[in-house]
Design an enzyme around this catalytic site. Sequence first.
Site, PDB file in Angstrom:
ATOM      1  NE  ARG A  28      57.689  16.509   4.239  1.00  0.00           N
ATOM      2  CZ  ARG A  28      57.521  16.718   5.889  1.00  0.00           C
ATOM      3  NH1 ARG A  28      56.574  17.203   6.580  1.00  0.00           N
ATOM      4  NH2 ARG A  28      59.017  16.647   6.729  1.00  0.00           N
ATOM      5  CG  ASP A  51      62.899  16.010  10.134  1.00  0.00           C
ATOM      6  OD1 ASP A  51      62.576  16.877  11.199  1.00  0.00           O
ATOM      7  OD2 ASP A  51      61.985  16.020   9.684  1.00  0.00           O
TER       8      ASP A  51
END
Length: 546
Positions: A181, A461
Amino acid sequence: MSAVAFDVPAAAAGTATPGLSLTLNVAGQQDLLPPGLLALLVSLHRAIEPGRQAALAARIARQARFDAGELPDFRSDTRHIREAAWRVGPIPAALADRRVEITGPTDAKMVINALNSGAKVFMADFEDSTSPTWANVLAGQRSMIGAVRGDLTFTAPAVGDKPGRHYQLEPAEQRAVLIVRPRGWHLDEKHVLIDGQAIAGGLFDAASFVFHNGRALAAADRGPYLYLPKLQSMEEAALWEQALSHIEAATGLAQGQIKVTVLIETLPAVFEMEEILHALRERIVGLNCGRWDYIFSYLKTFRRHADRILPERGQVTMTQPFLKAYSELLIATCHKRGAHAMGGMAAQIPINHDPVANEQALARVRADKLREVTAGHDGTWVAHPALIAVAMEVFNEHMPTPNQHHVLRKDVSVSRDELIAACSGSISRAGFENNVEVCVRYLAAWLDGNGCVPIHNLMEDAATAEISRTQIWQWIHAGSCQLDDGTAIDLALLQASLQALPGRLGDTSALPGGGRIAQAIALLAELSASPVLEDFLTLPAYARIN
Protein backbone atom coordinates in the site's frame (compact mmCIF):
# COMPACT_ATOMS: atom_id res chain seq x y z
CA MET A 1 21.42 -4.56 -5.09
CA SER A 2 18.23 -5.67 -6.82
CA ALA A 3 18.83 -3.20 -9.63
CA VAL A 4 21.47 -5.58 -11.00
CA ALA A 5 18.75 -8.14 -11.73
CA PHE A 6 17.16 -5.66 -14.10
CA ASP A 7 20.35 -4.67 -15.94
CA VAL A 8 20.41 -1.26 -14.29
CA PRO A 9 23.96 -0.37 -13.18
CA ALA A 10 24.37 0.37 -9.48
CA ALA A 11 25.47 3.95 -8.85
CA ALA A 12 25.57 6.57 -6.16
CA ALA A 13 22.32 8.32 -5.32
CA GLY A 14 24.12 11.58 -5.86
CA THR A 15 24.58 10.87 -9.59
CA ALA A 16 23.33 13.87 -11.49
CA THR A 17 19.69 13.48 -12.50
CA PRO A 18 18.44 16.69 -14.15
CA GLY A 19 15.64 18.28 -12.14
CA LEU A 20 15.95 16.00 -9.10
CA SER A 21 17.49 16.61 -5.69
CA LEU A 22 17.52 14.59 -2.47
CA THR A 23 17.38 16.47 0.82
CA LEU A 24 18.80 13.73 3.07
CA ASN A 25 21.31 10.93 2.81
CA VAL A 26 21.00 7.80 4.96
CA ALA A 27 22.96 4.57 5.01
CA GLY A 28 22.23 2.34 2.02
CA GLN A 29 20.49 5.07 0.07
CA GLN A 30 22.76 4.78 -2.95
CA ASP A 31 21.81 1.16 -3.66
CA LEU A 32 18.10 1.88 -3.31
CA LEU A 33 18.07 4.93 -5.58
CA PRO A 34 20.05 4.07 -8.73
CA PRO A 35 19.98 6.40 -11.75
CA GLY A 36 17.32 4.40 -13.55
CA LEU A 37 14.88 4.78 -10.67
CA LEU A 38 15.67 8.48 -10.25
CA ALA A 39 15.00 9.06 -13.95
CA LEU A 40 11.69 7.21 -13.62
CA LEU A 41 10.70 9.38 -10.65
CA VAL A 42 11.40 12.54 -12.64
CA SER A 43 9.36 11.48 -15.66
CA LEU A 44 6.56 10.14 -13.47
CA HIS A 45 6.31 13.31 -11.41
CA ARG A 46 6.21 15.52 -14.50
CA ALA A 47 3.49 13.38 -16.04
CA ILE A 48 1.28 13.04 -12.96
CA GLU A 49 1.81 16.08 -10.72
CA PRO A 50 -0.50 18.44 -12.66
CA GLY A 51 -3.30 15.90 -12.38
CA ARG A 52 -2.57 15.32 -8.70
CA GLN A 53 -2.77 19.02 -7.93
CA ALA A 54 -6.03 19.27 -9.87
CA ALA A 55 -7.43 16.34 -7.88
CA LEU A 56 -6.42 17.89 -4.57
CA ALA A 57 -7.98 21.20 -5.62
CA ALA A 58 -11.18 19.35 -6.54
CA ARG A 59 -11.24 17.84 -3.05
CA ILE A 60 -11.04 21.30 -1.50
CA ALA A 61 -13.82 22.63 -3.72
CA ARG A 62 -16.03 19.60 -2.99
CA GLN A 63 -15.52 19.96 0.76
CA ALA A 64 -16.40 23.65 0.58
CA ARG A 65 -19.73 22.67 -0.97
CA PHE A 66 -20.31 20.12 1.79
CA ASP A 67 -19.47 22.76 4.41
CA ALA A 68 -22.07 24.99 2.79
CA GLY A 69 -24.75 22.33 3.17
CA GLU A 70 -24.53 20.18 0.04
CA LEU A 71 -24.83 16.43 0.60
CA PRO A 72 -22.83 13.76 -1.26
CA ASP A 73 -24.78 11.78 -3.82
CA PHE A 74 -24.43 9.48 -6.83
CA ARG A 75 -23.24 11.32 -9.93
CA SER A 76 -25.72 12.01 -12.73
CA ASP A 77 -22.98 12.47 -15.34
CA THR A 78 -21.76 8.90 -14.89
CA ARG A 79 -25.10 7.14 -14.83
CA HIS A 80 -24.20 5.46 -18.14
CA ILE A 81 -21.27 3.69 -16.44
CA ARG A 82 -23.46 2.36 -13.66
CA GLU A 83 -26.15 1.19 -16.07
CA ALA A 84 -23.90 -0.40 -18.73
CA ALA A 85 -22.95 -4.08 -18.81
CA TRP A 86 -19.23 -4.55 -18.20
CA ARG A 87 -16.88 -6.49 -15.91
CA VAL A 88 -13.37 -6.00 -14.61
CA GLY A 89 -10.52 -8.02 -16.09
CA PRO A 90 -9.60 -11.54 -14.93
CA ILE A 91 -8.31 -11.95 -11.39
CA PRO A 92 -4.85 -13.58 -11.12
CA ALA A 93 -4.78 -17.08 -9.63
CA ALA A 94 -2.59 -15.85 -6.77
CA LEU A 95 -5.39 -13.50 -5.67
CA ALA A 96 -8.39 -15.79 -6.18
CA ASP A 97 -8.52 -16.71 -2.47
CA ARG A 98 -7.94 -13.80 -0.08
CA ARG A 99 -10.05 -14.95 2.83
CA VAL A 100 -7.71 -13.60 5.51
CA GLU A 101 -5.26 -10.75 5.01
CA ILE A 102 -2.90 -9.32 7.61
CA THR A 103 -1.69 -5.75 7.47
CA GLY A 104 1.16 -3.89 9.09
CA PRO A 105 4.21 -1.67 8.68
CA THR A 106 7.19 -2.41 6.46
CA ASP A 107 9.98 -3.02 8.97
CA ALA A 108 11.85 -6.30 8.45
CA LYS A 109 10.57 -8.10 11.56
CA MET A 110 6.93 -7.30 10.76
CA VAL A 111 7.33 -8.28 7.12
CA ILE A 112 8.87 -11.65 8.00
CA ASN A 113 6.28 -12.45 10.65
CA ALA A 114 3.40 -11.41 8.41
CA LEU A 115 4.59 -13.36 5.37
CA ASN A 116 5.11 -16.41 7.60
CA SER A 117 1.83 -15.94 9.48
CA GLY A 118 -0.46 -18.30 7.59
CA ALA A 119 -2.57 -15.48 6.18
CA LYS A 120 -3.40 -15.60 2.49
CA VAL A 121 -2.14 -12.04 1.88
CA PHE A 122 0.11 -9.55 3.63
CA MET A 123 -0.49 -5.87 2.93
CA ALA A 124 2.79 -4.06 3.58
CA ASP A 125 1.70 -0.57 4.53
CA PHE A 126 3.71 2.52 3.63
CA GLU A 127 0.71 4.67 4.58
CA ASP A 128 -1.30 4.54 7.80
CA SER A 129 0.99 2.09 9.63
CA THR A 130 4.27 3.79 8.78
CA SER A 131 5.70 7.03 10.10
CA PRO A 132 7.35 8.30 6.90
CA THR A 133 10.76 9.31 8.15
CA TRP A 134 13.20 9.05 5.27
CA ALA A 135 14.97 6.18 7.03
CA ASN A 136 11.67 4.31 7.48
CA VAL A 137 10.64 4.80 3.86
CA LEU A 138 13.94 3.47 2.53
CA ALA A 139 14.11 0.64 5.06
CA GLY A 140 10.63 -0.38 3.93
CA GLN A 141 11.74 -0.56 0.32
CA ARG A 142 14.73 -2.65 1.37
CA SER A 143 12.36 -5.00 3.21
CA MET A 144 10.25 -5.36 0.06
CA ILE A 145 13.34 -6.29 -1.97
CA GLY A 146 14.37 -8.92 0.58
CA ALA A 147 10.83 -10.26 0.78
CA VAL A 148 10.59 -10.71 -3.00
CA ARG A 149 14.04 -12.28 -3.25
CA GLY A 150 13.23 -14.49 -0.25
CA ASP A 151 16.38 -13.67 1.72
CA LEU A 152 15.01 -11.09 4.18
CA THR A 153 16.27 -11.70 7.73
CA PHE A 154 16.18 -9.89 11.05
CA THR A 155 17.98 -10.51 14.33
CA ALA A 156 16.58 -8.87 17.43
CA PRO A 157 19.07 -7.17 19.78
CA ALA A 158 20.51 -9.32 22.55
CA VAL A 159 19.13 -8.80 26.03
CA GLY A 160 21.80 -9.27 28.68
CA ASP A 161 23.48 -12.61 28.09
CA LYS A 162 20.51 -13.85 26.05
CA PRO A 163 21.17 -13.75 22.29
CA GLY A 164 18.71 -11.96 20.05
CA ARG A 165 16.12 -14.02 18.23
CA HIS A 166 16.70 -14.59 14.53
CA TYR A 167 13.87 -14.26 12.00
CA GLN A 168 13.83 -15.55 8.42
CA LEU A 169 11.28 -16.29 5.74
CA GLU A 170 9.61 -19.64 5.24
CA PRO A 171 9.82 -21.26 1.76
CA ALA A 172 7.99 -19.32 -0.94
CA GLU A 173 5.07 -21.73 -1.17
CA GLN A 174 4.32 -21.19 2.53
CA ARG A 175 4.39 -17.39 2.44
CA ALA A 176 1.48 -14.98 2.11
CA VAL A 177 1.04 -13.10 -1.15
CA LEU A 178 2.59 -9.63 -0.90
CA ILE A 179 0.55 -6.50 -1.64
CA VAL A 180 2.02 -3.03 -1.05
CA ARG A 181 0.00 0.00 0.00
CA PRO A 182 1.64 3.25 -1.14
CA ARG A 183 0.74 6.57 0.39
CA GLY A 184 -2.36 8.49 -0.69
CA TRP A 185 -2.50 11.38 -3.14
CA HIS A 186 -2.49 13.98 -0.35
CA LEU A 187 0.93 12.99 1.05
CA ASP A 188 4.23 14.37 -0.22
CA GLU A 189 7.67 12.79 -0.06
CA LYS A 190 9.57 15.91 0.95
CA HIS A 191 12.98 14.28 0.69
CA VAL A 192 12.71 13.91 -3.12
CA LEU A 193 12.35 17.22 -4.94
CA ILE A 194 11.70 17.38 -8.66
CA ASP A 195 11.79 20.78 -10.34
CA GLY A 196 11.69 22.16 -6.80
CA GLN A 197 8.48 20.30 -5.86
CA ALA A 198 8.10 17.35 -3.51
CA ILE A 199 7.11 14.19 -5.35
CA ALA A 200 3.87 12.51 -4.30
CA GLY A 201 4.65 9.97 -1.57
CA GLY A 202 2.52 7.34 -3.26
CA LEU A 203 4.35 7.73 -6.57
CA PHE A 204 7.70 7.31 -4.83
CA ASP A 205 6.47 4.21 -2.97
CA ALA A 206 4.87 2.52 -5.97
CA ALA A 207 7.60 3.36 -8.47
CA SER A 208 10.40 2.25 -6.14
CA PHE A 209 8.66 -1.03 -5.32
CA VAL A 210 7.93 -1.87 -8.95
CA PHE A 211 11.35 -0.75 -10.23
CA HIS A 212 13.17 -3.08 -7.84
CA ASN A 213 10.74 -5.99 -7.80
CA GLY A 214 8.34 -5.79 -10.73
CA ARG A 215 9.96 -8.21 -13.16
CA ALA A 216 10.71 -10.80 -10.48
CA LEU A 217 7.11 -10.68 -9.25
CA ALA A 218 5.72 -10.87 -12.78
CA ALA A 219 7.94 -13.89 -13.56
CA ALA A 220 6.61 -15.66 -10.46
CA ASP A 221 2.98 -14.74 -11.23
CA ARG A 222 2.86 -12.69 -8.03
CA GLY A 223 2.18 -9.21 -9.29
CA PRO A 224 3.22 -6.58 -8.66
CA TYR A 225 0.12 -5.99 -6.51
CA LEU A 226 -0.89 -2.70 -4.85
CA TYR A 227 -3.58 -1.47 -2.46
CA LEU A 228 -4.60 2.10 -3.38
CA PRO A 229 -5.78 4.25 -0.44
CA LYS A 230 -8.08 7.21 0.19
CA LEU A 231 -9.42 7.78 -3.31
CA GLN A 232 -12.36 10.15 -3.47
CA SER A 233 -13.40 9.96 -7.13
CA MET A 234 -13.13 8.14 -10.43
CA GLU A 235 -10.81 10.91 -11.64
CA GLU A 236 -8.37 10.04 -8.86
CA ALA A 237 -8.59 6.39 -9.88
CA ALA A 238 -7.91 7.35 -13.49
CA LEU A 239 -4.84 9.25 -12.33
CA TRP A 240 -3.51 6.07 -10.72
CA GLU A 241 -4.23 4.25 -13.99
CA GLN A 242 -2.10 6.81 -15.81
CA ALA A 243 0.69 6.56 -13.23
CA LEU A 244 0.81 2.76 -13.20
CA SER A 245 0.77 2.59 -16.99
CA HIS A 246 3.73 5.00 -17.00
CA ILE A 247 5.63 2.83 -14.48
CA GLU A 248 4.93 -0.32 -16.50
CA ALA A 249 6.24 1.27 -19.69
CA ALA A 250 9.37 2.52 -17.94
CA THR A 251 10.17 -0.81 -16.27
CA GLY A 252 9.41 -3.11 -19.18
CA LEU A 253 6.26 -4.65 -17.72
CA ALA A 254 3.24 -5.51 -19.82
CA GLN A 255 0.42 -3.00 -19.68
CA GLY A 256 -2.00 -4.05 -16.96
CA GLN A 257 0.60 -6.25 -15.20
CA ILE A 258 0.29 -4.24 -11.98
CA LYS A 259 -2.95 -5.29 -10.30
CA VAL A 260 -4.68 -3.16 -7.68
CA THR A 261 -7.25 -3.30 -4.95
CA VAL A 262 -8.84 0.01 -4.00
CA LEU A 263 -9.84 0.89 -0.46
CA ILE A 264 -13.26 2.50 -0.28
CA GLU A 265 -12.46 4.54 2.80
CA THR A 266 -13.83 7.97 1.99
CA LEU A 267 -17.47 8.98 1.97
CA PRO A 268 -17.32 10.55 -1.52
CA ALA A 269 -15.87 7.31 -2.93
CA VAL A 270 -18.79 5.15 -1.81
CA PHE A 271 -20.93 7.06 -4.32
CA GLU A 272 -18.44 6.30 -7.13
CA MET A 273 -17.56 2.64 -6.56
CA GLU A 274 -18.71 1.50 -10.00
CA GLU A 275 -16.95 4.43 -11.63
CA ILE A 276 -13.70 3.64 -9.76
CA LEU A 277 -13.91 0.01 -10.85
CA HIS A 278 -14.51 1.16 -14.42
CA ALA A 279 -11.59 3.60 -14.45
CA LEU A 280 -9.23 0.78 -13.40
CA ARG A 281 -11.14 -2.08 -15.01
CA GLU A 282 -8.17 -3.74 -16.77
CA ARG A 283 -6.12 -3.99 -13.57
CA ILE A 284 -8.45 -3.79 -10.58
CA VAL A 285 -9.27 -6.99 -8.68
CA GLY A 286 -11.39 -5.68 -5.82
CA LEU A 287 -12.57 -3.05 -3.38
CA ASN A 288 -12.03 -3.05 0.38
CA CYS A 289 -14.17 -1.70 3.22
CA GLY A 290 -11.60 0.52 4.93
CA ARG A 291 -13.90 1.04 7.87
CA TRP A 292 -11.77 3.22 10.15
CA ASP A 293 -10.79 5.75 7.49
CA TYR A 294 -14.38 5.66 6.24
CA ILE A 295 -15.66 6.73 9.66
CA PHE A 296 -12.99 9.44 9.72
CA SER A 297 -14.10 10.60 6.27
CA TYR A 298 -17.74 10.70 7.38
CA LEU A 299 -16.73 12.93 10.29
CA LYS A 300 -14.62 15.19 8.08
CA THR A 301 -17.19 15.44 5.29
CA PHE A 302 -19.92 16.49 7.75
CA ARG A 303 -17.70 18.57 10.03
CA ARG A 304 -20.07 21.54 9.66
CA HIS A 305 -23.30 19.51 9.84
CA ALA A 306 -24.60 19.63 13.40
CA ASP A 307 -27.27 17.05 12.59
CA ARG A 308 -24.71 14.39 11.61
CA ILE A 309 -22.46 14.26 14.66
CA LEU A 310 -21.48 10.72 15.61
CA PRO A 311 -21.30 9.33 19.16
CA GLU A 312 -18.06 8.15 20.74
CA ARG A 313 -15.96 5.80 18.66
CA GLY A 314 -16.80 2.61 20.56
CA GLN A 315 -20.48 2.96 19.60
CA VAL A 316 -19.82 3.44 15.87
CA THR A 317 -19.70 -0.22 14.84
CA MET A 318 -20.34 -1.92 11.51
CA THR A 319 -23.83 -2.88 12.66
CA GLN A 320 -24.86 0.79 12.58
CA PRO A 321 -27.25 1.24 9.62
CA PHE A 322 -25.09 3.66 7.61
CA LEU A 323 -22.05 1.38 7.88
CA LYS A 324 -24.07 -1.76 7.16
CA ALA A 325 -25.42 -0.07 4.02
CA TYR A 326 -21.88 0.85 2.92
CA SER A 327 -20.63 -2.71 3.39
CA GLU A 328 -23.53 -4.36 1.58
CA LEU A 329 -23.48 -1.90 -1.32
CA LEU A 330 -19.77 -2.60 -1.78
CA ILE A 331 -20.44 -6.36 -1.92
CA ALA A 332 -23.25 -5.99 -4.44
CA THR A 333 -21.23 -3.59 -6.59
CA CYS A 334 -18.09 -5.72 -6.66
CA HIS A 335 -19.83 -9.00 -7.40
CA LYS A 336 -21.90 -7.44 -10.15
CA ARG A 337 -18.63 -6.46 -11.86
CA GLY A 338 -16.59 -9.61 -11.10
CA ALA A 339 -14.37 -8.10 -8.39
CA HIS A 340 -13.54 -9.08 -4.82
CA ALA A 341 -15.40 -7.38 -1.97
CA MET A 342 -12.94 -7.35 0.92
CA GLY A 343 -14.04 -6.84 4.51
CA GLY A 344 -12.54 -4.58 7.15
CA MET A 345 -9.98 -4.60 9.92
CA ALA A 346 -10.16 -6.39 13.25
CA ALA A 347 -7.89 -4.18 15.35
CA GLN A 348 -7.86 -6.34 18.48
CA ILE A 349 -4.58 -7.72 19.82
CA PRO A 350 -4.06 -10.53 22.38
CA ILE A 351 -4.68 -9.70 26.05
CA ASN A 352 -2.23 -12.19 27.48
CA HIS A 353 -2.56 -11.10 31.11
CA ASP A 354 -6.36 -11.48 31.22
CA PRO A 355 -7.80 -14.70 29.70
CA VAL A 356 -11.39 -13.63 30.29
CA ALA A 357 -10.94 -10.27 28.56
CA ASN A 358 -9.00 -11.98 25.79
CA GLU A 359 -11.82 -14.42 25.09
CA GLN A 360 -14.33 -11.56 25.08
CA ALA A 361 -12.19 -9.76 22.50
CA LEU A 362 -11.92 -12.89 20.37
CA ALA A 363 -15.68 -13.32 20.57
CA ARG A 364 -16.11 -9.83 19.13
CA VAL A 365 -13.72 -10.71 16.31
CA ARG A 366 -15.66 -13.91 15.54
CA ALA A 367 -18.95 -12.03 15.46
CA ASP A 368 -17.50 -9.36 13.16
CA LYS A 369 -16.05 -11.92 10.75
CA LEU A 370 -19.27 -13.93 10.79
CA ARG A 371 -21.16 -10.77 9.84
CA GLU A 372 -18.76 -10.19 6.95
CA VAL A 373 -18.73 -13.70 5.51
CA THR A 374 -22.49 -14.19 5.74
CA ALA A 375 -23.06 -10.80 4.10
CA GLY A 376 -20.98 -11.94 1.14
CA HIS A 377 -17.49 -10.55 1.66
CA ASP A 378 -14.68 -12.48 -0.03
CA GLY A 379 -12.12 -11.93 2.71
CA THR A 380 -11.19 -9.86 5.73
CA TRP A 381 -8.35 -8.06 7.50
CA VAL A 382 -6.65 -8.62 10.85
CA ALA A 383 -3.99 -6.53 12.55
CA HIS A 384 -2.30 -9.28 14.59
CA PRO A 385 -1.14 -12.81 13.69
CA ALA A 386 -3.02 -14.23 16.69
CA LEU A 387 -6.32 -13.34 14.99
CA ILE A 388 -5.60 -15.18 11.75
CA ALA A 389 -6.78 -18.57 13.02
CA VAL A 390 -9.98 -17.04 14.40
CA ALA A 391 -10.84 -15.28 11.14
CA MET A 392 -9.76 -18.25 9.03
CA GLU A 393 -11.99 -20.62 10.98
CA VAL A 394 -15.05 -18.45 10.41
CA PHE A 395 -14.39 -17.97 6.69
CA ASN A 396 -13.51 -21.63 6.14
CA GLU A 397 -16.76 -22.71 7.74
CA HIS A 398 -18.99 -20.33 5.79
CA MET A 399 -17.04 -19.88 2.53
CA PRO A 400 -16.00 -23.27 1.12
CA THR A 401 -15.22 -21.69 -2.26
CA PRO A 402 -12.18 -19.42 -2.88
CA ASN A 403 -14.47 -16.38 -2.92
CA GLN A 404 -18.17 -15.49 -3.04
CA HIS A 405 -18.59 -13.76 -6.38
CA HIS A 406 -21.70 -15.86 -6.86
CA VAL A 407 -23.36 -14.02 -3.95
CA LEU A 408 -24.78 -11.16 -6.01
CA ARG A 409 -26.81 -9.53 -3.22
CA LYS A 410 -29.56 -8.47 -5.62
CA ASP A 411 -31.61 -7.77 -2.48
CA VAL A 412 -29.42 -4.76 -1.73
CA SER A 413 -30.91 -1.41 -2.68
CA VAL A 414 -29.15 1.41 -0.87
CA SER A 415 -30.19 5.04 -1.13
CA ARG A 416 -28.12 8.17 -0.69
CA ASP A 417 -29.89 8.95 2.57
CA GLU A 418 -29.11 5.52 4.02
CA LEU A 419 -25.42 5.98 3.30
CA ILE A 420 -25.22 9.31 5.11
CA ALA A 421 -27.66 8.76 8.00
CA ALA A 422 -26.06 9.55 11.35
CA CYS A 423 -26.33 7.03 14.17
CA SER A 424 -27.61 7.77 17.64
CA GLY A 425 -25.56 7.34 20.77
CA SER A 426 -23.80 9.20 23.52
CA ILE A 427 -20.44 10.65 24.52
CA SER A 428 -19.19 9.57 27.91
CA ARG A 429 -16.37 11.20 29.83
CA ALA A 430 -14.40 7.98 29.43
CA GLY A 431 -15.04 8.03 25.68
CA PHE A 432 -13.86 11.64 25.40
CA GLU A 433 -10.74 11.00 27.44
CA ASN A 434 -9.98 7.84 25.47
CA ASN A 435 -10.04 9.91 22.26
CA VAL A 436 -7.60 12.35 23.82
CA GLU A 437 -5.29 9.61 25.04
CA VAL A 438 -5.30 7.64 21.78
CA CYS A 439 -4.58 10.73 19.74
CA VAL A 440 -1.75 11.95 21.99
CA ARG A 441 -0.11 8.56 22.38
CA TYR A 442 -0.34 7.77 18.68
CA LEU A 443 0.97 11.20 17.69
CA ALA A 444 3.90 10.86 20.09
CA ALA A 445 4.82 7.48 18.64
CA TRP A 446 4.38 8.72 15.05
CA LEU A 447 6.64 11.71 15.68
CA ASP A 448 9.17 9.26 17.08
CA GLY A 449 9.08 7.13 13.94
CA ASN A 450 6.49 4.47 14.88
CA GLY A 451 3.24 4.38 12.89
CA CYS A 452 1.54 1.33 14.41
CA VAL A 453 0.91 1.44 18.18
CA PRO A 454 -0.87 -0.91 20.61
CA ILE A 455 -3.13 1.10 22.95
CA HIS A 456 -5.66 -0.50 25.31
CA ASN A 457 -5.55 -3.84 23.50
CA LEU A 458 -6.20 -2.35 20.06
CA MET A 459 -3.70 -1.75 17.27
CA GLU A 460 -3.98 1.93 16.47
CA ASP A 461 -2.80 3.48 13.23
CA ALA A 462 -3.26 6.85 11.56
CA ALA A 463 -6.87 6.07 10.62
CA THR A 464 -8.02 5.39 14.17
CA ALA A 465 -6.09 8.36 15.52
CA GLU A 466 -7.83 10.50 12.88
CA ILE A 467 -11.23 9.42 14.23
CA SER A 468 -10.21 10.51 17.73
CA ARG A 469 -8.74 13.83 16.57
CA THR A 470 -11.64 14.74 14.28
CA GLN A 471 -14.31 13.85 16.84
CA ILE A 472 -12.63 16.07 19.42
CA TRP A 473 -12.56 18.98 16.97
CA GLN A 474 -16.16 18.51 15.82
CA TRP A 475 -17.56 18.06 19.33
CA ILE A 476 -15.85 21.28 20.42
CA HIS A 477 -16.74 23.40 17.39
CA ALA A 478 -20.33 22.23 17.07
CA GLY A 479 -20.99 24.37 20.15
CA SER A 480 -23.76 22.19 21.54
CA CYS A 481 -22.20 18.82 22.32
CA GLN A 482 -22.27 17.49 25.84
CA LEU A 483 -21.01 14.50 27.74
CA ASP A 484 -23.72 12.18 28.95
CA ASP A 485 -23.40 13.77 32.41
CA GLY A 486 -24.31 17.18 30.99
CA THR A 487 -20.78 18.64 30.85
CA ALA A 488 -20.23 20.90 27.85
CA ILE A 489 -17.58 19.72 25.41
CA ASP A 490 -15.40 22.74 24.82
CA LEU A 491 -11.78 23.81 24.77
CA ALA A 492 -11.75 24.07 28.55
CA LEU A 493 -12.72 20.40 28.87
CA LEU A 494 -10.02 19.43 26.39
CA GLN A 495 -7.42 21.52 28.19
CA ALA A 496 -8.31 19.90 31.49
CA SER A 497 -8.02 16.45 29.92
CA LEU A 498 -4.66 17.27 28.33
CA GLN A 499 -3.30 18.63 31.60
CA ALA A 500 -4.37 15.50 33.47
CA LEU A 501 -3.14 13.06 30.83
CA PRO A 502 0.54 12.84 31.87
CA GLY A 503 -0.56 11.95 35.38
CA ARG A 504 -2.93 9.28 34.06
CA LEU A 505 -0.19 7.80 31.90
CA GLY A 506 2.34 7.69 34.72
CA ASP A 507 5.85 6.65 33.71
CA THR A 508 5.92 7.12 29.93
CA SER A 509 9.48 5.90 29.41
CA ALA A 510 8.26 2.48 28.24
CA LEU A 511 5.57 3.87 25.91
CA PRO A 512 6.27 4.16 22.17
CA GLY A 513 7.33 7.78 21.69
CA GLY A 514 7.10 8.44 25.42
CA GLY A 515 9.60 11.28 25.14
CA ARG A 516 7.32 13.09 22.67
CA ILE A 517 4.17 13.19 24.79
CA ALA A 518 4.49 16.92 25.53
CA GLN A 519 5.00 17.68 21.83
CA ALA A 520 1.96 15.60 20.92
CA ILE A 521 -0.19 17.31 23.56
CA ALA A 522 0.78 20.71 22.19
CA LEU A 523 -0.01 19.67 18.61
CA LEU A 524 -3.43 18.23 19.52
CA ALA A 525 -4.29 21.37 21.48
CA GLU A 526 -3.28 23.54 18.51
CA LEU A 527 -5.25 21.51 15.98
CA SER A 528 -8.33 21.31 18.21
CA ALA A 529 -8.40 25.06 18.87
CA SER A 530 -8.12 25.96 15.19
CA PRO A 531 -11.39 27.18 13.63
CA VAL A 532 -10.54 25.12 10.54
CA LEU A 533 -10.28 21.33 10.69
CA GLU A 534 -6.94 20.16 9.33
CA ASP A 535 -7.59 17.70 6.50
CA PHE A 536 -5.14 15.09 7.79
CA LEU A 537 -3.35 14.83 11.11
CA THR A 538 -0.26 13.54 9.33
CA LEU A 539 0.21 16.74 7.30
CA PRO A 540 1.24 19.06 10.18
CA ALA A 541 2.92 16.11 11.92
CA TYR A 542 5.04 15.40 8.83
CA ALA A 543 6.50 18.90 9.04
CA ARG A 544 7.84 17.97 12.49
CA ILE A 545 9.82 14.85 11.50
CA ASN A 546 13.29 14.68 9.91
